[in-house]
Structures are given as structure tokens and as C-alpha cells.
Enzyme design. Sequence first.
Site, short mmCIF file in Angstrom:
data_model
loop_
_atom_site.label_atom_id
_atom_site.label_comp_id
_atom_site.label_asym_id
_atom_site.label_seq_id
_atom_site.Cartn_x
_atom_site.Cartn_y
_atom_site.Cartn_z
N GLU A 1 0.83 -1.20 0.00
CA GLU A 1 0.00 0.00 0.00
C GLU A 1 0.87 1.26 0.00
O GLU A 1 2.03 1.21 0.41
CB GLU A 1 -0.90 0.02 1.25
CG GLU A 1 -1.66 -1.26 1.50
CD GLU A 1 -2.28 -1.31 2.88
OE1 GLU A 1 -2.75 -0.26 3.36
OE2 GLU A 1 -2.27 -2.38 3.50
N LYS B 1 2.29 4.73 1.35
CA LYS B 1 2.51 5.36 2.65
C LYS B 1 2.26 6.86 2.47
O LYS B 1 3.11 7.58 1.95
CB LYS B 1 3.93 5.11 3.17
CG LYS B 1 4.16 5.67 4.57
CD LYS B 1 5.57 5.32 5.06
CE LYS B 1 5.78 5.82 6.48
NZ LYS B 1 5.71 7.29 6.59
N ASP C 1 1.75 10.83 3.19
CA ASP C 1 2.55 11.79 3.96
C ASP C 1 1.63 12.85 4.53
O ASP C 1 1.35 13.87 3.90
CB ASP C 1 3.60 12.43 3.04
CG ASP C 1 4.70 13.12 3.83
OD1 ASP C 1 4.68 13.03 5.07
OD2 ASP C 1 5.57 13.76 3.21
N TYR D 1 -6.73 2.92 6.72
CA TYR D 1 -5.90 1.78 6.33
C TYR D 1 -5.69 0.74 7.44
O TYR D 1 -5.11 -0.31 7.21
CB TYR D 1 -4.53 2.25 5.86
CG TYR D 1 -3.81 3.13 6.86
CD1 TYR D 1 -3.18 2.60 7.97
CD2 TYR D 1 -3.79 4.51 6.69
CE1 TYR D 1 -2.54 3.40 8.90
CE2 TYR D 1 -3.16 5.33 7.61
CZ TYR D 1 -2.52 4.77 8.70
OH TYR D 1 -1.90 5.57 9.62
N LYS E 1 10.99 3.32 2.34
CA LYS E 1 11.07 4.77 2.15
C LYS E 1 11.72 5.08 0.80
O LYS E 1 12.78 4.55 0.47
CB LYS E 1 11.88 5.42 3.27
CG LYS E 1 11.25 5.27 4.65
CD LYS E 1 10.12 6.23 4.86
CE LYS E 1 10.62 7.64 5.09
NZ LYS E 1 9.54 8.58 5.43
N CYS F 1 34.33 39.74 3.95
CA CYS F 1 33.02 39.50 4.53
C CYS F 1 31.96 40.30 3.79
O CYS F 1 32.11 41.52 3.61
CB CYS F 1 33.03 39.89 6.01
SG CYS F 1 31.41 39.76 6.81
N CYS G 1 30.58 43.11 6.53
CA CYS G 1 31.40 44.22 7.07
C CYS G 1 32.62 44.55 6.24
O CYS G 1 33.32 45.54 6.52
CB CYS G 1 31.82 43.90 8.51
SG CYS G 1 32.99 42.52 8.63
N CYS H 1 34.79 35.27 9.08
CA CYS H 1 35.02 36.69 9.32
C CYS H 1 35.43 36.82 10.77
O CYS H 1 34.68 36.43 11.68
CB CYS H 1 33.76 37.51 9.05
SG CYS H 1 33.90 39.24 9.58
N CYS I 1 30.99 43.19 13.15
CA CYS I 1 30.24 42.58 12.05
C CYS I 1 28.80 42.38 12.51
O CYS I 1 28.53 41.56 13.39
CB CYS I 1 30.88 41.25 11.64
SG CYS I 1 30.08 40.47 10.22
#
Length: 645
Positions: A104, A106, A108, A210, A298, A388, A391, A404, A410
Site C-alpha cells: 500500500e 505510505k 505523507d 488503512y 522509504k 566579509c 562588514c 570573518c 560585524c
Amino acid sequence: MTMQEMVNQLNKWAYEYYVLDNPSVPDTEYDALYDQLVLLEKQTGIVLPDSPTQRVGGEPLKGFVQHTHIKRLYSLDKVQSFGELKEWVDKVNKALGEVEFTVELKYDGLTINVTYRDGQFVGASTRGNGVVGEDVTEQVKTIRTVPLTIPFKGTCELQGEGIMRLSVLDKYNAAHPDDTLKNARNAAAGAIRNLNPKTTAERNLDVVFYSNGYEEGLNATTQTQLVDFLKSCGMLTNFVFEKATTFEQIKSIIEKIGQNRSSYDFLIDGVVIKVNDFALREELGYTDKFPKWAVAYKFDAEQVTTELIDVEWQVGRTGKLTPIGKLQAVELCGATIQRATLNNFGDITRKQLKKHALVFVRRSNDVIPEVLGAAEAGGEEITKPTHCPACGSPLHEVGAHLYCVNAEHCRPQIVARITHYCSKNACDIEGISDKTVELLVDKLGVRSVADLYTLTTDNLLQLEGFKLKKAQNVVTAVENSKKVGLSQFIFALGLDNVGTVTARDLATRFQSVENLSKATAEQLTAINGVGDVVADGIVQFFNEAQNLEIIACLKEIGLDPTYEQKVSVGVFSGKKVVLTGSLTSYTRGQASKLIEERGGEIASSVSKSVNLVIAGADAGSKLDKARSLGIEVIDEVTFEEMLSK
């Protein structure tokens, strides 16, 4: 036409429309008879128990109450390859001989447990921990594929999956442009666990039935007979239901489902294989968590291709830069994906990713978007940043990561550090949200966590959204945080890769921040669960002058927590305990506190020194390791029983 005849006719039309997807009358005819029924009910004051008017969402609830299932609902063990599935089939055949299996989909969504008594719908609940769930009767009553009456005498609990069809999701979002839902899975779960039943009704959910948890007199002896019974009750059942006797037959069915998966009008994340005969199921029995007679195969996370438009670099609280891929919007597992983490520059190079070129994208565990690699040659090179993006400071490269080091100036680093410091598992300063931290930094010049302790009510009243009461509450919360425990304080410092459990282990071992600041890498790695990377990060943190200055400032303010050895006697006394998986009734922090209050010690990983493992839903490798070492494993139900002693 009598009231009962009107109800029967409307329910028949609803069954044709919602379950069979084959309406026999136009909506106008249904609506006209429905309106007549509403009028008759008002005139007589009588409402029959299976009247469709009972499905309209009522007033919002004040909160969910617990529901104890008559019989425990088990979760399913999982396999993720045909090799693992064949091992399971072979194990069943070895125990029972050749048997018949059912295959069957599955779905979600959210598992729903529906109770009927003498044919009347009397309640519904979520699965919860398998023993106790949340009562969602009023919400589920609005779902038209859940019959309000069934032809059955006695008491039974039937399980199904609450889902939202993808086509229904599209219609809902088109009608609610200012309140769109991200994906069908969350939309269904959110609707059922919403305190307002009208929200559930608006989302037009389905329940696909089910399984049976408990019944008196059902007399079904196979899954096939059970499905026939569910259909006879007017219930929606599995879109795919096939029987097989060999592994090759099962594999063929799964492969066909995989090919058709994208065409379904609902989300699935796998396939369920069960022993068909109920008597044989009883012979196989159960583990402490799973039935031995069923398994979930799965699917690999769904994968698509899309264009990698650009790469942005985000700066975290430790200064580490994380590349984020901006993607051409693509639908994946019911969600629109536009961004995905690229991990680090080394990962970008290894996967040969280029801008303006196609890449493979999947949702890791159907949740986190992940770029797997390049799907075509060409494109524009992604250059390694040298400064960065926030800064402008030069970046330092440490292993695969870019940092950084301008920690004091910063902005993203400052905001992230303060937010972390105020969080619940750290100093737990209520009233300081992420947005408030940004205001403190931008409007009041807050630059470090030490600056929080200089804030006054007058300062805070300058900020948008702050009035006197709120300002006073924040000042009080900041003052109260001086009483923080050592493990919470260590976590609040924001040491790289140090979570709440490791912080607790560090507090137990070193007893004070001063002792921790002098720890060597060798001393740190001697602690179970602390590896070389974590140890090196801790040593580096306490070697940086700006960190030591902030700790010194906090000490002057009054924050210098030391470890308080609690002599506790209780059911967990002398036990080293590992928590794994998700608990229904407790957060990880709450469960840890309850264990420690009763004399236990929390460990972060499973080893021979561990005495007990508490396994919640979706427990993974820690559970497997515990079993291999012969360590005692209990579920949440047993945990709660121990707490009550």
C-alpha cells in the site's frame, strides 16, 4: 421526505463526490436539499447524529485534551533499499513459511485515530506517542471522508492518514493569496492540530483509512477483509492496494509506484508492506516499538533539476560563512524551493557547481533542500569570497570553511550572538525576540551580550513597539538572567558545535567557566561525545581576547555561575541516560531536567558506560547502537511510568 431520508440522501451524494469522485447530481441540487435540512433542523430543534450540518466548524477550542487509545498504535520500522527489504521478507518467510503480503502507499500527512461506538462517530485523536494522543474530535468531524455513522455494532478504533490533496492546496492558495500554505503535509497537520475547527473545514482535507487499532466483533482476519470493511463503511481507502507472495512481486509493485509517484494528487513518502493474515501477524508479534509483520519502504528524496541563479554568503554568530544557493523556483515534494544550503566552498568545488547552470536538487529526508551536484556543463564560475559580505573585513580560511574574524563590528555576528544568548535554552531572557535584538543593535548601539545589562526602561521606550510594561518586563528578565546555571551559561556563550547536552557535560566536568577556559584539547576529548573538532573550537574560543573580555565584563556584572552538585535520589539515581528520537509530551530539555531531578545523568551519545536509552519517535542510530551493546531501551510510556514512581 423525512429528516432521516434527507440526511441519507445528502450523505450518499457526499460519498459519491468525496470518496468515489463520481458525483451523481450538480452542486446546486445538493445545496438546495442541504438548505432544506438546515431549515427543518431549526424548526424542530432536532439534529440527527449523522447530519452533514454537524461538519461545519464550531467555536475555537481553548486547548487540546489528551486521549488515551484503547490499544497502542505502533509506528513502522523502515527500510531504504531493496536489499534491506529483501532481508525483511526473508526473515518473515523464515519464521512463517511463504506468506501473502499486501502493498500500500505510505501517505505523507498526519495519523488520525477515529473511534466509533455502535456505529456512531464518538471521537478522534492524533497518534501522539502511540498510547496517548491529542483529542481532535471537533476538527476531524469537519472532514467529509470521515463518516459520522458506520454499519458496525460495538466499539472500534480505526486509523487513517489526514491529507490535503495537491489540487485542493492549489485552489486554497489561489483563493487566499495573502495566506498561502507552503506544502500539503504541513497544511494537513496544521489544520488538524489547529484549535479552530473552522480552519480545518476551510482546508477540505481527506482521511485515507488503512488500519484497525481495536475492535469488538469486526471479525476481519486479513488486511484484505479489513479494507473491504472500510470501503463498506463509506471510507476512503488506499489508492494502491495490491497483494504479493514474493520479494520480486513486491519490488515490481514498488517500482511501478515510484514511476507514478509524481502523477498522484497527494504526497507519499514510501510504501507499506504488511503480512496479510492477522493470525500470522500475532505469531510474529512486536518489538518494543514496531510490529514485526509490517515495514515501510522509504523512497529516496524526490529529485529535480533547476537553475542555480546565484550564491549568497550568510554570516553566523561564530563568523562562519555559509553559502546559500538562489534557485529558479521549482516544485519539490509539495513545496516551492527557491533556496538551498551549499555547505561550504569546498562542497561547491567538489560538486562542480556553476551559476546560471542546471543543478540537481533534492529534499534531504523530504525536508531540507540540498543541491546534489551539477546537471550540465558550462555556466559561470562561483568565486571564493575574500572579504566579509556584511562588514568588508578580510576572511580567514580554516579547513573547508571561511570565517570573518571581525567579531566586534560585524552586524550579523553581533545579532546572532545576542539572539542565541537570550534564547530559551541559554539565558532565557523573555521579551527579547530576533526583531528586538536587531532594534537594540541598530537603534541603541548594543554590541555585545554584556551591553544588555546596561539597558534601562527609558532606553527601551525609544524602540518601536515598546511601551512601559513591556520595557519593564525586559529589564526585569535581563536582571533575572544573572541567576543562570552554569550549563545554560556555557551554552549561551555560543561555543561552536556545543549544544545543550555537551554544555551540561562541560559544566559537570569543569565546574566553572574559569576552569573550562583553561582546559586543554586532551582534557576536552576525554569527555564522552566531545571530538577533536569540538575540542579545538572550545580552545580557540577561549584564546580570543574579545571573548575573554566579554566574560570578564559579565563576571563584573554578576554572572559567574559555578556548578552546583545536586545530590538527588530517585528512580534514575546512578543511571547514565541517553535521550534519542522525538518525545510527544516533553521537549528534550524538559525530559533531561526530570531525569536529573531524579538522580540521573544525561549523556549525549551511546557508549558502554550508558545504563539506559529512552527512545522516542524516529529514533535512529543511537537506538541501533544501544541494542547492539545490550543497553536497556525504554519508550516514552515506560519513561512516564518511571517518572510517576
